[in-house]
Design a protein around this motif. Structure first.
Motif, PDB file in Angstrom:
ATOM      1  N   VAL A 173      70.971  37.608  18.474  1.00  0.00           N
ATOM      2  CA  VAL A 173      70.977  36.208  18.038  1.00  0.00           C
ATOM      3  C   VAL A 173      72.042  35.907  16.999  1.00  0.00           C
ATOM      4  N   GLY A 174      72.894  36.867  16.702  1.00  0.00           N
ATOM      5  CA  GLY A 174      74.028  36.619  15.821  1.00  0.00           C
ATOM      6  C   GLY A 174      73.647  36.488  14.364  1.00  0.00           C
ATOM      7  N   HIS A 208      66.365  40.665  15.415  1.00  0.00           N
ATOM      8  CA  HIS A 208      67.588  39.867  15.550  1.00  0.00           C
ATOM      9  C   HIS A 208      68.637  40.629  16.355  1.00  0.00           C
ATOM     10  N   LYS A 222      65.510  31.544  17.227  1.00  0.00           N
ATOM     11  CA  LYS A 222      66.155  31.856  18.502  1.00  0.00           C
ATOM     12  C   LYS A 222      65.496  33.061  19.166  1.00  0.00           C
ATOM     13  N   ARG A 270      68.122  32.352  13.283  1.00  0.00           N
ATOM     14  CA  ARG A 270      68.105  33.534  14.155  1.00  0.00           C
ATOM     15  C   ARG A 270      66.698  33.907  14.586  1.00  0.00           C
ATOM     16  N   THR A 271      65.761  33.837  13.667  1.00  0.00           N
ATOM     17  CA  THR A 271      64.396  34.233  14.013  1.00  0.00           C
ATOM     18  C   THR A 271      63.814  33.256  15.027  1.00  0.00           C
ATOM     19  N   THR A 319      65.169  42.116  11.050  1.00  0.00           N
ATOM     20  CA  THR A 319      66.584  42.433  11.279  1.00  0.00           C
ATOM     21  C   THR A 319      66.766  43.166  12.603  1.00  0.00           C
TER      22      THR A 319
END
Length: 163
Positions: free
Chosen positions: A60-61, A55, A69, A66-67, A52
């Protein structure tokens, strides 16, 4: 002027703690959060907290992908070394990808835009299950069970002129 450039550059680069770096590196190697916890001797909840934080630091939103990215951004910024992550992987020259598999791979490794299978499906105007079908073939051809690792192996093969 050079100091300003260096300051600007470092301001954009996420500053990871050593543990966050370890979590990101092991994630990039294709391990699950449970496996990462065992390797580092920490609980899954602690791994999730580090993820978290990663992120957030990579901005990465929300949503899926997300991970991935964050990993691809870390490679792009030079925080993670592509060769170290893929561990000497070399694509078999006899391996061939369909044009659609190559489109899926390209979208998987983009650090901008919508991430995850849904983002790939939206960009290609196909169903999410069709993306999953193509990813199954991609993972098999690249010899991994991890979408992140597949994307990194693709980047390495592309860099080496094999794709």
């Amino acid at each position: 002027m050079l100091n300003e450039i260096e300051r600007d550059s470092s301001a954009r680069e996420p500053q990871l703690t050593p543990r966050e770096y370890d979590v990101l590196f092991i994630t990039a190697r294709g391990f699950t959060q449970g496996e990462i916890g065992k390797q580092l001797g920490i609980g899954v909840n602690t791994v999730e907290a580090h993820v978290t934080s990663i992120h957030r630091k990579f901005n990465v939103g929300l949503g899926s992908g997300r991970t991935a990215k964050a990993v691809f951004k870390a490679v792009e910024l030079g925080i993670l070394d592509l060769d170290e992550i893929v561990g000497g992987f070399k694509l078999d020259p006899e391996t061939h990808f369909t044009p659609r598999e190559l489109e899926v791979l390209e979208l998987m490794v983009r650090v901008d835009g919508k991430a995850g299978n849904g983002g790939v499906a939206d960009a290609l105007f196909i169903q999410t299950n069709t993306v999953e079908f193509h990813k199954t073939g991609i993972l098999r051809k690249l010899g991994t069970r991890s979408s992140i690792q597949a994307g990194l192996r693709y980047l390495a093969a592309k860099r080496d002129g094999l794709i």
